[in-house]
Design a protein around this motif. Structure first.
Motif, PDB file in Angstrom:
ATOM      1  N   GLY A 214      95.776   8.759 -23.665  1.00 44.87           N
ATOM      2  CA  GLY A 214      96.243   9.926 -22.919  1.00 44.87           C
ATOM      3  C   GLY A 214      97.501  10.543 -23.465  1.00 44.87           C
ATOM      4  O   GLY A 214      98.242  11.199 -22.727  1.00 44.87           O
ATOM      5  N   ALA A 215      97.790  10.347 -24.772  1.00 42.40           N
ATOM      6  CA  ALA A 215      98.982  10.939 -25.366  1.00 42.40           C
ATOM      7  C   ALA A 215      98.901  12.454 -25.297  1.00 42.40           C
ATOM      8  O   ALA A 215      97.835  13.050 -25.452  1.00 42.40           O
ATOM      9  CB  ALA A 215      99.132  10.478 -26.818  1.00 42.40           C
ATOM     10  N   LEU A 216     100.064  13.089 -25.081  1.00 39.29           N
ATOM     11  CA  LEU A 216     100.144  14.536 -24.969  1.00 39.29           C
ATOM     12  C   LEU A 216     100.736  15.129 -26.235  1.00 39.29           C
ATOM     13  O   LEU A 216     101.423  14.456 -26.999  1.00 39.29           O
ATOM     14  CB  LEU A 216     101.011  14.929 -23.768  1.00 39.29           C
ATOM     15  N   GLY A 217     100.457  16.400 -26.463  1.00 39.43           N
ATOM     16  CA  GLY A 217     100.991  17.077 -27.634  1.00 39.43           C
ATOM     17  C   GLY A 217     102.278  17.813 -27.347  1.00 39.43           C
ATOM     18  O   GLY A 217     102.897  17.651 -26.292  1.00 39.43           O
ATOM     19  N   ASP A 218     102.707  18.645 -28.312  1.00 42.21           N
ATOM     20  CA  ASP A 218     103.943  19.396 -28.134  1.00 42.21           C
ATOM     21  C   ASP A 218     103.687  20.894 -27.972  1.00 42.21           C
ATOM     22  O   ASP A 218     104.623  21.675 -27.952  1.00 42.21           O
ATOM     23  CB  ASP A 218     104.902  19.148 -29.305  1.00 42.21           C
ATOM     24  N   HIS A 219     102.428  21.318 -27.886  1.00 47.84           N
ATOM     25  CA  HIS A 219     102.086  22.688 -27.520  1.00 47.84           C
ATOM     26  C   HIS A 219     101.660  22.691 -26.054  1.00 47.84           C
ATOM     27  O   HIS A 219     101.401  21.654 -25.472  1.00 47.84           O
ATOM     28  CB  HIS A 219     100.948  23.226 -28.384  1.00 47.84           C
TER      29      HIS A 219
END
Length: 661
Positions: A214-219
Motif C-alpha cells: 500500500g505504498a503511496l506516491g508523491d503525485h
C-alpha cells in the motif's frame, strides 16, 4: 558566511542614511516646486533619481533579508551538530533515527554524517536529491520562530525564490549560487513515526512489494486546510498461462490443483484480467508537530459476486482491502491503529508500521505458498523504545476457523456426528454477507503479540498468537459448548546483504489452529468423536532473495511451503476426520475413474522466479512490466491407494501503470 554578514552590516548605516535622505527629499519636493516655477524638468529629473535610489535600497534590503535567513539556517545546523556531538560524548553507540514519509520514502543519512531526529515537517533537502536530514528537537524554538518569520516574509520572496525539488516534497529557498536553504516543510504527510536506520528501511515505493503493502506516491497530493489527501493505486493488467485448468485466475488456490482423474489436469489454461487494479486514499492531519491522525482506504475488484462471469461484462465486485485509522504520537512513541489492515502476524520491514509489510514482489495475487498474512479487523497498540530500535505491539483481531469435515455430513454448519449428536460450527451468510460461505462460531478475538528489533543491520521479529475455536454440540434436545485453545509462534528476518540492492528474507509460523494465516488456506481444525473442535498442527515458511540492480529493475526468487497435520477417528467401520488413512486415494491417477480420490492435502510447496522492469518513469507516473515463472507441488495424506502428488507450472505476465509515482 561571516565575511558576507559583516560586509552587509557595515554598509547598513549608509543605507539607513540614504533611506532617510530619500524620505526627506520626497517631503520637501512640494516646497522646492513652489520656490522655482520654471524648474519642472529639473523636478521631474530629481523625482526619477529619487525613485531609482529607493529601488536600490529595497533591493539591498532584500539581500539583507536573504543573508539573515542564511544565518538562521547556519545557526540551526551548528546547533544541531553541537547537539549530536554532545549526545555522542554520552553514548558509545549513538542511534540514527530515520524519518518515514507516508508514501514510503526513506531518509537515510549521507555517508559520514550523523542522522539527526526529525522535528515536525522541517527538513533540509537539495533540489537534486530525495534524501532528507532531520533537525534536532533542541532547535524547536528556533524553528518555531523561523516558521513565523517565513510566513510573514514578503510575497516576492515567498513566490519568486521558492523552488520545488524534482519528485515533489519540500519547499526550498534559493539564497545564492550553489546554496539552498529549506524554509518550511509544506507537506503534512511527511510526519510519521520515527524509525531507526537498519539497512533495510521502508519499502522503495516503486517496487511491487511496496505496491502490495500500500505504498503511496508523491503525485496526487491535495491540501484542504489542515488535512492532506494523498491518492494511490494503479491500473493493472495481469494474465497467467498454466498447464492445469484452475478457475481462479492469477489468484492461486492450490488445494484445487487437480489430479489425473480430472480432465482439467490434462488441459492448458490461459486467463487474464484487470480486476486487481487498485485505488487507495490516505487522509492525514497534524494535531501538533509531534502527533498525527490518519485514515487509509484501499480497494480493488478481486472479489467474486454471484453475478460475476467471464462471458459478458467481467463485472467483478468492488472489494475492501484496507480501511483503518491510525494515531501516531512521536513524543510518547505510541502508535494506535483500528480498522481493517494487514494482520500484525504479517512480516514487516522496519518497526511495526502499517504499509511497511514485507510482502513478496510476485505477480500472482495470492503471493506465495507459505506466506503468512491476513487482512482483517483489528485494534493494535504499539510502543517503541531505545531511539526506535525496539518495538512492542499487541493486537486483537477478527477470528475465523477453517473447519474440515471430511467423512461427516455437513448441512449449513450443522455437522452430524456418529452418535446422533449435532455439532454446530457455524452458519452460511445471511443479510449482507455471502450466502455461499460458512461463517464459523467464534467466542473471542485472536490475540497477537509481536516484538521487532532494528539494529544497525537487519530487521528481526518474533511473534505469537492465541486462537479459540468454538462450537456447540446438541443431543436429545440439550447441549453444551466446547472451546479449544490454539495458537503458536514464529518470526521473520531480513538481511540487507547489500543495502538498497540485495536482501534476503526468511519468515515462518508454526502452531495449532492457525493455518488460515497461510496463503494455501489449509484447515485450522476438525472434530473429534464427541463433536468438539480439534486444532490441527501446521507450519508455514518462506525464503526469498530480492535484488534491485538499478532503480528500474527488480529481480526476485522465492521458495515457500505450508504443511498441516492430521486428526481422525473411526466408528463402526466409517472413517472421520482429516488425513484418515482409511480414506481412498485409489482413483486419483485414472481419468474419470469410478474409484474415490479423497486427497486430503498434507503440504503445498512453491518455487518462483520473476522480474519487474519500469521502462517509463516521468512526471506523469510510472509504467512497468513483469513476468514470473512458478512451479507448485501438492502432496496428500496417505490413504487406500497411497499418497500420489500432483504439480502445476505457470507463467505470469503483467503491465501496470502507476499514475501517482
Amino acid at each position: 558566511m561571516r565575511v558576507l554578514l559583516a560586509s552587509r552590516l557595515r554598509i547598513a548605516p549608509y543605507r539607513t542614511s540614504l533611506l532617510l535622505g530619500i524620505s526627506c527629499g520626497y517631503a520637501f519636493l512640494p516646497l522646492s516646486a513652489q520656490a522655482d516655477d520654471g524648474s519642472a524638468a529639473r523636478l521631474e529629473q530629481e523625482m526619477m533619481r529619487l525613485q531609482a535610489a529607493q529601488a536600490h535600497v529595497q533591493q539591498e534590503q532584500r539581500e539583507i533579508e536573504r543573508d539573515l535567513a542564511l544565518v538562521r539556517g547556519e545557526l540551526v545546523k551548528h546547533l544541531g551538530k553541537a547537539h549530536v556531538e554532545t549526545a555522542t560524548a554520552h553514548s558509545a553507540k549513538p542511534s540514527s533515527p530515520r524519518a518515514l514519509k507516508a508514501d514510503g520514502v526513506e531518509a537515510p543519512a549521507r555517508h559520514g554524517e550523523p542522522m539527526e531526529e526529525k522535528f515536525a515537517d522541517r527538513t533540509m533537502r537539495s533540489s537534486s536529491s530525495a534524501h532528507r536530514r532531520g533537525v534536532p528537537e533542541t532547535t524547536g524554538a528556533i524553528l518555531a520562530q523561523e516558521r513565523k518569520n517565513a510566513q510573514s516574509a514578503p510575497s516576492n520572496l515567498a513566490n519568486e525564490d521558492r523552488v520545488v525539488p524534482a519528485g515533489g516534497g519540500k519547499s526550498v529557498l534559493d539564497v545564492g549560487p550553489g546554496t539552498q536553504l529549506a524554509v518550511i516543510g509544506r507537506r503534512a504527510e511527511d510526519i510519521m513515526p520515527r524509525l531507526a536506520e537498519n539497512g533495510v528501511g521502508p519499502h522503495p515505493r516503486e517496487t511491487a512489494g511496496g505496491q502490495a503493502a500500500g505504498a503511496l506516491g508523491d503525485h496526487g497530493v491535495f491540501h484542504f486546510g489542515p488535512v492532506t489527501l494523498i491518492l494511490g493505486g494503479f491500473v493493472d493488467t495481469a494474465s497467467v498461462l498454466e498447464n492445469r485448468h484452475i478457475a481462479s485466475g492469477t489468484f492461486n488456490y492450490w488445494q484445487d490443483m487437480p489430479y489425473p482423474n480430472q480432465p482439467r489436469y490434462h488441459t492448458n489454461n490461459f486467463d487474464g484480467s484487470a480486476r486487481y487494479s487498485r485505488l487507495s486514499l490516505l487522509a492525514r492531519g497534524n494535531i501538533d508537530p509531534e502527533t498525527t491522525i490518519s485514515g487509509f482506504f484501499e480497494s480493488d475488484f478481486g472479489s467474486g459476486a454471484v453475478t460475476t462471469d467471464p462471458y459478458e461484462s467481467n463485472s467483478y465486485a468492488f472489494r475492501l482491502r484496507q480501511a483503518y485509522l491510525a494515531f501516531d504520537d512521536n513524543r510518547d512513541q505510541l502508535h494506535l491503529l483500528a480498522g481493517q489492515a494487514w494482520s500484525m502476524l504479517t512480516p514487516g520491514r522496519i518497526g511495526i508500521v502499517a504499509r511497511q509489510e514485507s510482502l513478496p514482489e510476485t505477480i500472482e495475487a495470492s503471493m506465495l505458498a507459505g506466506q503468512t498474512w491476513s487482512r482483517q479487523l483489528q485494534v493494535r497498540v504499539v510502543k517503541d523504545f531505545f531511539d526506535h530500535r525496539l518495538w512492542a505491539g499487541i493486537s486483537v483481531e477478527n477470528p475465523a476457523t477453517l473447519y474440515d469435515t471430511t467423512g461427516f455430513t455437513n448441512n449449513n454448519g450443522a455437522v452430524s456426528m456418529p452418535n446422533g449428536a449435532i455439532a454446530t460450527i457455524g452458519e452460511n451468510g445471511v443479510g449482507l454477507t455471502n450466502d455461499t460461505a460458512n461463517f464459523s462460531n467464534e467466542i473471542a478475538p485472536d490475540v497477537i503479540g509481536k516484538l521487532a528489533y532494528d539494529p544497525t543491520w537487519g530487521h528481526y521479529e518474533v511473534e505469537g498468537i492465541m486462537h479459540f475455536p468454538h462450537d456447540r454440540v446438541t443431543i436429545n434436545h440439550s447441549g453444551h459448548n466446547n472451546t479449544a485453545v490454539g495458537g503458536g509462534g514464529g518470526g521473520s528476518i531480513i538481511f540487507p546483504v547489500v543495502p538498497g540492492k540485495v536482501e534476503v528474507r526468511l519468515a515462518g509460523l508454526a502452531g495449532w489452529g492457525i493455518n488460515r494465516y497461510g496463503s494455501v488456506l489449509l484447515p485450522d481444525a476438525t472434530l473429534n468423536a464427541a463433536g468438539a473442535p480439534v486444532p490441527l498442527f501446521g507450519v508455514q515458511a518462506q525464503a526469498g532473495v530480492i535484488a534491485h540492480p538499478n532503480k528500474r529493475i527488480d529481480v526476485y526468487g522465492y521458495f515457500g511451503t505450508q504443511r498441516v497435520g492430521h486428526s481422525y477417528f473411526n466408528n463402526n467401520g466409517a472413517s472421520y476426520g482429516y488425513g484418515n488413512p482409511g480414506y481412498s486415494n485409489a482413483g486419483c491417477l485414472q481419468e474419470l475413474s469410478s474409484l474415490s480420490c479423497t486427497a486430503n492435502t498434507r503440504a503445498v510447496s512453491e518455487i518462483t522466479l520473476g522480474a519487474w522492469w519500469r521502462f517509463f518513469k516521468g512526471r506523469f507516473g510510472t509504467v512497468e512490466g513483469g513476468t514470473q515463472l512458478a512451479y507448485s507441488r501438492r502432496e496428500i495424506w496417505s490413504g487406500v491407494g497411497g499418497d500420489p502428488h500432483t504439480s502445476m507450472a505457470q507463467v505470469f505476465f503483467d503491465f501496470r501503470y502507476l499514475p501517482f509515482q
